[in-house]
Design a protein around this motif. Structure first.
Motif, PDB file in Angstrom:
ATOM      1  N   PRO A 208       0.821  -1.213   0.000  1.00  0.00           N
ATOM      2  CA  PRO A 208       0.000   0.000   0.000  1.00  0.00           C
ATOM      3  C   PRO A 208       0.859   1.269   0.000  1.00  0.00           C
ATOM      4  CG  PRO A 208       0.101  -0.925   2.202  1.00  0.00           C
ATOM      5  CD  PRO A 208       0.826  -1.888   1.313  1.00  0.00           C
ATOM      6  N   VAL A 209       0.248   2.371  -0.470  1.00  0.00           N
ATOM      7  CA  VAL A 209       0.970   3.643  -0.532  1.00  0.00           C
ATOM      8  C   VAL A 209       0.285   4.641   0.410  1.00  0.00           C
ATOM      9  CG1 VAL A 209       1.293   5.659  -2.020  1.00  0.00           C
ATOM     10  CG2 VAL A 209       1.952   3.405  -2.848  1.00  0.00           C
ATOM     11  N   TYR A 210       1.084   5.236   1.263  1.00  0.00           N
ATOM     12  CA  TYR A 210       0.588   6.331   2.116  1.00  0.00           C
ATOM     13  C   TYR A 210       1.626   7.444   2.021  1.00  0.00           C
ATOM     14  CZ  TYR A 210      -2.889   3.237   4.272  1.00  0.00           C
ATOM     15  OH  TYR A 210      -3.956   2.403   4.473  1.00  0.00           O
ATOM     16  N   VAL A 211       1.327   8.484   1.261  1.00  0.00           N
ATOM     17  CA  VAL A 211       2.335   9.547   1.082  1.00  0.00           C
ATOM     18  C   VAL A 211       1.742  10.924   1.345  1.00  0.00           C
ATOM     19  CG1 VAL A 211       3.892   8.350  -0.517  1.00  0.00           C
ATOM     20  CG2 VAL A 211       1.927   9.593  -1.416  1.00  0.00           C
ATOM     21  N   VAL A 212       2.614  11.822   1.785  1.00  0.00           N
ATOM     22  CA  VAL A 212       2.257  13.234   1.951  1.00  0.00           C
ATOM     23  C   VAL A 212       3.260  14.028   1.114  1.00  0.00           C
ATOM     24  CG1 VAL A 212       3.576  13.356   4.140  1.00  0.00           C
ATOM     25  CG2 VAL A 212       1.899  15.124   3.622  1.00  0.00           C
ATOM     26  N   SER A 213       2.743  14.981   0.326  1.00  0.00           N
ATOM     27  CA  SER A 213       3.624  15.701  -0.623  1.00  0.00           C
ATOM     28  C   SER A 213       3.420  17.208  -0.522  1.00  0.00           C
ATOM     29  CB  SER A 213       3.308  15.304  -2.061  1.00  0.00           C
ATOM     30  OG  SER A 213       2.877  13.992  -2.136  1.00  0.00           O
ATOM     31  N   PRO A 214       4.315  17.868   0.157  1.00  0.00           N
ATOM     32  CA  PRO A 214       4.254  19.331   0.160  1.00  0.00           C
ATOM     33  C   PRO A 214       5.098  19.880  -0.991  1.00  0.00           C
ATOM     34  CG  PRO A 214       5.825  18.562   1.805  1.00  0.00           C
ATOM     35  CD  PRO A 214       5.369  17.348   1.031  1.00  0.00           C
ATOM     36  N   GLY A 215       4.758  21.059  -1.492  1.00  0.00           N
ATOM     37  CA  GLY A 215       5.633  21.629  -2.525  1.00  0.00           C
ATOM     38  C   GLY A 215       5.023  22.817  -3.236  1.00  0.00           C
ATOM     39  N   LYS A 216       5.876  23.447  -4.059  1.00  0.00           N
ATOM     40  CA  LYS A 216       5.471  24.670  -4.772  1.00  0.00           C
ATOM     41  C   LYS A 216       4.691  24.336  -6.038  1.00  0.00           C
ATOM     42  CE  LYS A 216       8.965  28.048  -3.668  1.00  0.00           C
ATOM     43  NZ  LYS A 216      10.386  27.956  -3.872  1.00  0.00           N
ATOM     44  N   CYS A 217       3.734  25.202  -6.343  1.00  0.00           N
ATOM     45  CA  CYS A 217       2.922  25.046  -7.552  1.00  0.00           C
ATOM     46  C   CYS A 217       2.834  26.405  -8.248  1.00  0.00           C
ATOM     47  CB  CYS A 217       1.512  24.601  -7.179  1.00  0.00           C
ATOM     48  SG  CYS A 217       1.492  23.122  -6.169  1.00  0.00           S
ATOM     49  N   TYR A 218       2.486  26.359  -9.519  1.00  0.00           N
ATOM     50  CA  TYR A 218       2.492  27.585 -10.332  1.00  0.00           C
ATOM     51  C   TYR A 218       1.227  27.638 -11.179  1.00  0.00           C
ATOM     52  CZ  TYR A 218       7.431  27.124  -9.152  1.00  0.00           C
ATOM     53  OH  TYR A 218       8.609  26.975  -8.477  1.00  0.00           O
ATOM     54  N   ARG A 219       0.625  28.806 -11.219  1.00  0.00           N
ATOM     55  CA  ARG A 219      -0.519  29.003 -12.129  1.00  0.00           C
ATOM     56  C   ARG A 219      -0.442  30.420 -12.672  1.00  0.00           C
ATOM     57  NH1 ARG A 219      -5.548  26.041  -8.785  1.00  0.00           N
ATOM     58  NH2 ARG A 219      -4.371  24.108  -8.470  1.00  0.00           N
ATOM     59  N   THR A 220      -1.160  30.691 -13.747  1.00  0.00           N
ATOM     60  CA  THR A 220      -1.100  32.038 -14.315  1.00  0.00           C
ATOM     61  C   THR A 220      -2.023  32.997 -13.554  1.00  0.00           C
ATOM     62  OG1 THR A 220      -2.781  31.405 -15.902  1.00  0.00           O
ATOM     63  CG2 THR A 220      -0.506  31.241 -16.643  1.00  0.00           C
ATOM     64  N   ASP A 221      -2.474  32.608 -12.367  1.00  0.00           N
ATOM     65  CA  ASP A 221      -3.391  33.452 -11.593  1.00  0.00           C
ATOM     66  C   ASP A 221      -2.807  34.846 -11.363  1.00  0.00           C
ATOM     67  OD1 ASP A 221      -4.964  31.270 -11.463  1.00  0.00           O
ATOM     68  OD2 ASP A 221      -4.578  30.791  -9.361  1.00  0.00           O
ATOM     69  N   THR A 222      -3.675  35.838 -11.498  1.00  0.00           N
ATOM     70  CA  THR A 222      -3.240  37.223 -11.239  1.00  0.00           C
ATOM     71  C   THR A 222      -3.097  37.419  -9.729  1.00  0.00           C
ATOM     72  OG1 THR A 222      -4.549  37.825 -13.140  1.00  0.00           O
ATOM     73  CG2 THR A 222      -3.818  39.636 -11.741  1.00  0.00           C
ATOM     74  N   LEU A 223      -2.051  38.129  -9.383  1.00  0.00           N
ATOM     75  CA  LEU A 223      -1.779  38.359  -7.958  1.00  0.00           C
ATOM     76  C   LEU A 223      -2.884  39.218  -7.346  1.00  0.00           C
ATOM     77  CD1 LEU A 223       0.431  37.909  -5.846  1.00  0.00           C
ATOM     78  CD2 LEU A 223       1.531  40.000  -6.644  1.00  0.00           C
ATOM     79  N   ASP A 224      -3.495  38.710  -6.291  1.00  0.00           N
ATOM     80  CA  ASP A 224      -4.435  39.535  -5.518  1.00  0.00           C
ATOM     81  C   ASP A 224      -4.361  39.088  -4.055  1.00  0.00           C
ATOM     82  OD1 ASP A 224      -6.022  37.282  -5.172  1.00  0.00           O
ATOM     83  OD2 ASP A 224      -7.442  37.810  -6.749  1.00  0.00           O
ATOM     84  N   ALA A 225      -5.334  39.486  -3.256  1.00  0.00           N
ATOM     85  CA  ALA A 225      -5.220  39.219  -1.819  1.00  0.00           C
ATOM     86  C   ALA A 225      -5.217  37.733  -1.483  1.00  0.00           C
ATOM     87  CB  ALA A 225      -6.353  39.924  -1.075  1.00  0.00           C
TER      88      ALA A 225
END
Ligand code: FA5
Length: 373
Positions: A208-225
């Motif tokens: 069986p697999v039990y994993v936790v994956s933290p990390g950076k992601c990228y999208r073209t979202d416009t910067l706002d609050a």
């Protein structure tokens, strides 16, 4: 040392005259007294007591004197050289004592000086929350799994059951890495979520697999609050025999408790993700007003906008099509997954109203979180 001057030479032997010897002694004593430090004393020692010093050279001339005069000249020169040695030793001791005294003063540590004026560094609140959440799952037996931030489109979309015409694949959502010849759809992109790590984990790890994956992601979202083109997610995947939505709820409750403390209700509502079926969005009871803002006469709540619930994650049971794509038998295995934004969680958890504060690097922001090392 010069060779013995056996031939009688009245000019050279003149250096053995009492006045001459006295002069050499006086010069030496003056130079020793004038030496202000150990280096200068060393120079005086070489000049006046060394092998080439006037008295050493005069000593070498003694043999040139008539035998009757040698003993007296020898005593004279010997006494002068002994006086110089003695004075050198005394001055050496004085200068060493002065140096030791100076070192004690110069190198003294003032223990009364304040030691805590310069700021110690500390890790960023987004980092520490990410690590704390990772630890919650590691302590439950999950392993940390990582994947590349520059990812193949196949892992980010195809293997996760995104159809070829899914809008998320468009240039206005996804940052593609241009190909070697400038082609826009090179099949390589900056991952838009941590879910491709699910595929990588299933393809490379034994069940069986039990994993936790933290990390950076990228999208073209416009910067706002609440949006940033670069943000962090944390994702959990469990694939085992007999897993059900009850296990998913249990994992989510453990995570909410770790992040906000015990006793908060969670709620799942139907949602859609191509890689989970059924899918749900996860909300938790507002940790600030605990629903009071929704009741008659309750104070309005800024954190949940008086909704009583806060949306925190996406989740679902792993889509059997995804299991098949990874070579896992869906008749035997089932799984659940959920993912959420770490930066957004810092906003929710700590009442930060603008995501830009989390990466503009102003220490006044980070310092408010304490100096967690
Ligand atoms: C996903 O990215 C899914 N991969 C999550 C998932 C995993 C669902 C496993 C099911 C199973 P979504 O697009 O909703 O889902 O993003 C998840 C979280 O990322 C959001 O709730 C939000 O907290 C965070 N997020 C998304 N876009 C941004 C952004 N531009 N800035 C900051 N945080 C963001």
């Amino acid at each position: 040392m010069s060779a013995p001057n056996n031939a009688y030479d009245p000019v050279e032997v003149a250096v053995l005259a009492p006045d001459e010897v006295q002069q050499m002694l006086d010069d030496a004593l003056r130079a020793i007294a004038a030496a202000a430090d150990l280096d200068q004393l060393k120079a005086a020692r070489i000049a006046h007591a060394g092998d080439r010093s006037p008295l050493a050279l005069a000593n070498a001339e003694i043999g040139a004197l008539p035998p009757a005069a040698r003993a007296e000249a020898g005593r004279r020169v010997g006494a002068a050289r002994a006086a110089i040695r003695q004075t050198l030793a005394e001055r050496q001791a004085e200068l060493e004592a002065e140096r030791d005294q100076r070192v004690l003063i110069d190198e003294a540590v003032d223990v009364t000086l304040p030691w805590d004026r310069s700021l110690a560094g500390a890790r960023h609140p987004v980092t520490t929350l990410g690590e704390r959440l990772t630890d919650v799952f590691v302590s439950m037996g999950y392993e940390v799994a990582e994947g590349p931030e520059v990812e193949a489109e196949w892992y980010n979309f195809d293997a996760l059951n995104f159809p070829p015409d899914h809008p998320a694949r468009e240039m206005y959502d996804t940052i593609f890495v241009a190909g070697r010849h400038g082609e826009q759809h090179s099949g390589v992109l900056l991952r838009t979520h941590t879910s491709p790590v699910q595929i990588r984990a299933l393809l490379t790890r034994p069940l069986p697999v039990y994993v936790v994956s933290p990390g950076k992601c990228y999208r073209t979202d416009t910067l706002d609050a609440t949006h940033s083109p670069v943000f962090q997610q944390i994702e959990c995947l469990a694939v085992d025999e007999g897993l059900t939505m009850a296990d998913l709820r249990g994992a989510i409750s453990a995570f909410v408790e770790a992040m906000f403390g015990p006793g908060l209700q969670t709620r799942l509502r139907p949602d859609f993700f191509p890689f989970t079926e059924p899918s749900a969005d996860v909300s938790m009871e507002c940790h600030v007003c605990r629903g009071a803002s929704t009741r008659r006469g309750g104070e309005p709540c800024r954190v949940c906008r008086s909704q009583g619930w806060i949306e925190i994650a996406g989740c679902g049971m792993v889509n059997p099509r995804m299991l098949v794509a990874c070579g896992v038998d869906p008749d035997r295995y089932s799984g659940f997954a959920f993912g959420l934004g770490i930066d957004r969680s810092v906003l929710i958890r700590n009442g930060v109203t603008d995501i830009r504060d989390t990466f503009e690097g102003d220490v006044r922001f980070s310092r408010a979180f304490g100096m967690e090392a």
